[in-house]
Structures are given as C-alpha cells and as structure tokens.
Enzyme design. Structure first.
Site, PDB file in Angstrom:
ATOM      1  N   CYS A 176       5.686  -8.151  -5.586  1.00  0.00           N
ATOM      2  CA  CYS A 176       6.585  -7.495  -6.542  1.00  0.00           C
ATOM      3  C   CYS A 176       8.033  -7.613  -6.090  1.00  0.00           C
ATOM      4  O   CYS A 176       8.958  -7.477  -6.903  1.00  0.00           O
ATOM      5  CB  CYS A 176       6.206  -6.029  -6.740  1.00  0.00           C
ATOM      6  SG  CYS A 176       6.192  -5.053  -5.227  1.00  0.00           S
ATOM      7  N   CYS A 229      -0.199  -3.785  -5.081  1.00  0.00           N
ATOM      8  CA  CYS A 229       0.680  -2.626  -5.179  1.00  0.00           C
ATOM      9  C   CYS A 229       0.374  -1.870  -6.475  1.00  0.00           C
ATOM     10  O   CYS A 229       0.092  -2.474  -7.510  1.00  0.00           O
ATOM     11  CB  CYS A 229       2.148  -3.035  -5.101  1.00  0.00           C
ATOM     12  SG  CYS A 229       2.882  -3.618  -6.632  1.00  0.00           S
ATOM     13  N   GLU A 230       0.433  -0.570  -6.403  1.00  0.00           N
ATOM     14  CA  GLU A 230       0.070   0.240  -7.565  1.00  0.00           C
ATOM     15  C   GLU A 230       1.207   0.371  -8.578  1.00  0.00           C
ATOM     16  O   GLU A 230       1.020   0.964  -9.635  1.00  0.00           O
ATOM     17  CB  GLU A 230      -0.398   1.625  -7.130  1.00  0.00           C
ATOM     18  CG  GLU A 230       0.665   2.477  -6.451  1.00  0.00           C
ATOM     19  CD  GLU A 230       0.108   3.811  -5.969  1.00  0.00           C
ATOM     20  OE1 GLU A 230       0.837   4.807  -6.056  1.00  0.00           O
ATOM     21  OE2 GLU A 230      -1.053   3.863  -5.507  1.00  0.00           O
ATOM     22  N   HIS A 231       2.377  -0.164  -8.255  1.00  0.00           N
ATOM     23  CA  HIS A 231       3.519  -0.054  -9.170  1.00  0.00           C
ATOM     24  C   HIS A 231       3.584  -1.209 -10.158  1.00  0.00           C
ATOM     25  O   HIS A 231       3.920  -1.010 -11.328  1.00  0.00           O
ATOM     26  CB  HIS A 231       4.819   0.025  -8.368  1.00  0.00           C
ATOM     27  CG  HIS A 231       4.867   1.193  -7.442  1.00  0.00           C
ATOM     28  ND1 HIS A 231       5.296   1.102  -6.136  1.00  0.00           N
ATOM     29  CD2 HIS A 231       4.500   2.488  -7.623  1.00  0.00           C
ATOM     30  CE1 HIS A 231       5.210   2.297  -5.560  1.00  0.00           C
ATOM     31  NE2 HIS A 231       4.722   3.144  -6.437  1.00  0.00           N
ATOM     32  N   HIS A 232       3.273  -2.430  -9.699  1.00  0.00           N
ATOM     33  CA  HIS A 232       3.319  -3.593 -10.588  1.00  0.00           C
ATOM     34  C   HIS A 232       2.001  -4.371 -10.601  1.00  0.00           C
ATOM     35  O   HIS A 232       1.896  -5.383 -11.299  1.00  0.00           O
ATOM     36  CB  HIS A 232       4.450  -4.538 -10.161  1.00  0.00           C
ATOM     37  CG  HIS A 232       5.816  -3.950 -10.329  1.00  0.00           C
ATOM     38  ND1 HIS A 232       6.477  -3.296  -9.306  1.00  0.00           N
ATOM     39  CD2 HIS A 232       6.641  -3.900 -11.408  1.00  0.00           C
ATOM     40  CE1 HIS A 232       7.652  -2.878  -9.745  1.00  0.00           C
ATOM     41  NE2 HIS A 232       7.777  -3.224 -11.004  1.00  0.00           N
ATOM     42  N   GLN A 277       1.819   0.568   0.801  1.00  0.00           N
ATOM     43  CA  GLN A 277       1.501   0.170   2.171  1.00  0.00           C
ATOM     44  C   GLN A 277       1.466   1.349   3.124  1.00  0.00           C
ATOM     45  O   GLN A 277       0.645   1.389   4.050  1.00  0.00           O
ATOM     46  CB  GLN A 277       2.517  -0.876   2.644  1.00  0.00           C
ATOM     47  CG  GLN A 277       2.154  -1.514   3.975  1.00  0.00           C
ATOM     48  CD  GLN A 277       3.069  -2.671   4.322  1.00  0.00           C
ATOM     49  OE1 GLN A 277       3.423  -3.467   3.461  1.00  0.00           O
ATOM     50  NE2 GLN A 277       3.456  -2.774   5.578  1.00  0.00           N
ATOM     51  N   HIS A 288       5.203  -8.313  -0.182  1.00  0.00           N
ATOM     52  CA  HIS A 288       4.890  -7.726  -1.478  1.00  0.00           C
ATOM     53  C   HIS A 288       5.388  -8.670  -2.560  1.00  0.00           C
ATOM     54  O   HIS A 288       6.594  -8.919  -2.660  1.00  0.00           O
ATOM     55  CB  HIS A 288       5.575  -6.363  -1.616  1.00  0.00           C
ATOM     56  CG  HIS A 288       5.025  -5.321  -0.690  1.00  0.00           C
ATOM     57  ND1 HIS A 288       4.471  -4.133  -1.150  1.00  0.00           N
ATOM     58  CD2 HIS A 288       4.930  -5.274   0.658  1.00  0.00           C
ATOM     59  CE1 HIS A 288       4.075  -3.414  -0.121  1.00  0.00           C
ATOM     60  NE2 HIS A 288       4.343  -4.081   0.993  1.00  0.00           N
TER      61      HIS A 288
END
Length: 221
Positions: free
Chosen positions: A178, A107-110, A148, A176
């Site tokens: 995260c 995931c590009e956030h965490h 996703q 996920h």
C-alpha cells in the site's frame, strides 16, 4: 530532561486482538466462499469487466476460495496450529532465535500485501518448542487482515502462552505494497516493528544479543 515512565508491564490487554464480530463464525467456510464469490463478481461487474469472458468468468470463485482457505485462513480458529512443547532435558539456558521467517500478510486498510521477514526468539523456562511450530505461529497470525504492530504482538503472545515464559521477542521487517505501489509509491522503504517481553525488554545485554543475532542495529532502549 523529562523522564517518561516505562509502562510496559508485559500484560496483553486484549485490545491487540484482530477485530472480529461476535457472529464471525456463524457461516462455515463453504458458505463464506459462496457469499464472497457473488460479492466479488459484483465488484468485477461494477468495474466494467465482461464476466462472460473465459479468462474472467471463474475469477470470483478463485478469489473467494483464496480469501477463505489461504490468505485469510488465519481467521478460521480450526487452522490455529497445535503447539506441542517438550521438557528442556538438556538444560539449554541461552536464547533460541529463529530468524528470517517468511511473512506474507495483507494490510487491513487497503487489502494489499505485506511481505517481509520475522525474527523470533525465546529463552526456555523449562519447555522448548519444535522449530517448525514457530514458523506456523507466524504464518497463522499473518494470514489475516493485519497491521504490522498487531501481528508482532500476536506472535509474541502466542509464544508466551505456548512456552509458559515471558522471555520472548519478535522483530518484523516488511514492505507494505500500500506504500510501494499506490499513494506515495515508495519502493525503497520498509517497516520494522518489535515486541520485546520479559528479559528481552528489561535486560539491555540480552536485547543487544538478540539484535546482534538477527543482524539489525536498531536502538530499542
């Protein structure tokens, strides 16, 4: 009851592309590895780790090589799979479904893993694709920092481009980390995304057939 128009016109706007800077490819992979190695060593040092320890001293290089060549290898254009297609000489007119394709992404956030399965289907418009190429398309776009929803759309767009047909569908069911290992720490939930194009979008019978084959009871009407 208020009616909502169907705005899906099967047009890929470009907004769904992985956000990359214009200079994303100025450094070759070896230079990227060297730069990330130094930066990751600084992160480890900041965390208080003893970088002279035998177990840790080579970790920055290992992480840098893994980032560039493996888990984020989908950011390198040279890794895009060459997709060969063949004439549908046997006149197969039904859908083809490749199910349970393994998805490993981040995931590009965490920058934590996304782990799940993709189910991809298409109906030939005169061309067919080698089965392993479908898996390679999924793997290529998964090997990026992702959300996703975008990943699902990118897989469908790549299949449409390769096959010259709008009749493509993809469902991803993934966990996920995260969500599973931080924050709410919910280990039971998973996320399902679907991108349906052409007849999969417009024809309820075809849509139900696809959902039946992949074993999901989602309502996508």
């Amino acid at each position: 009851m208020e009616q909502f128009p169907d705005n899906d016109d099967d047009v890929f706007t470009g907004k769904e592309h992985t956000p990359l800077r214009n200079d994303a490819f100025e450094l070759d992979p070896d230079k990227k590895i060297r730069k990330i190695e130094g930066l990751f060593a600084e992160i480890m040092h900041t965390l208080g780790l003893d970088m002279t320890d035998d177990s840790l001293k080579d970790s920055p290089k290992r992480v840098a090589k893994m980032y560039v060549n493996e888990i984020f290898g989908g950011l390198l254009p040279e890794n895009k799979p060459a997709i060969s297609t063949f004439k549908n000489q046997y006149k197969y007119r039904q859908m083809l479904v490749e199910k349970d394709i393994t998805v490993y992404s981040f995931c590009e956030h965490h920058f934590l893993p996304i782990i799940g399965k993709a189910h991809v289907a298409y109906i030939s418009n005169g061309e067919v694709i080698g089965l392993s190429k479908i898996n390679r398309i999924v793997d290529y776009y998964a090997k990026r920092p992702q959300v996703q929803e975008r990943l699902t759309m990118q897989i469908v767009e790549a299949m449409k481009e390769a096959l010259g047909t709008e009749n493509v569908a993809c469902i991803i069911d993934a966990k996920h980390l995260c969500v599973n290992c931080r924050g709410i720490k919910d280990t039971a939930s998973s996320t399902i995304t679907a991108e349906l194009s052409g007849i999969f979008r417009k024809n309820p019978t075809t849509r139900r057939e696809f959902l039946h084959y992949v074993g999901t009871h989602m309502k996508l009407d």
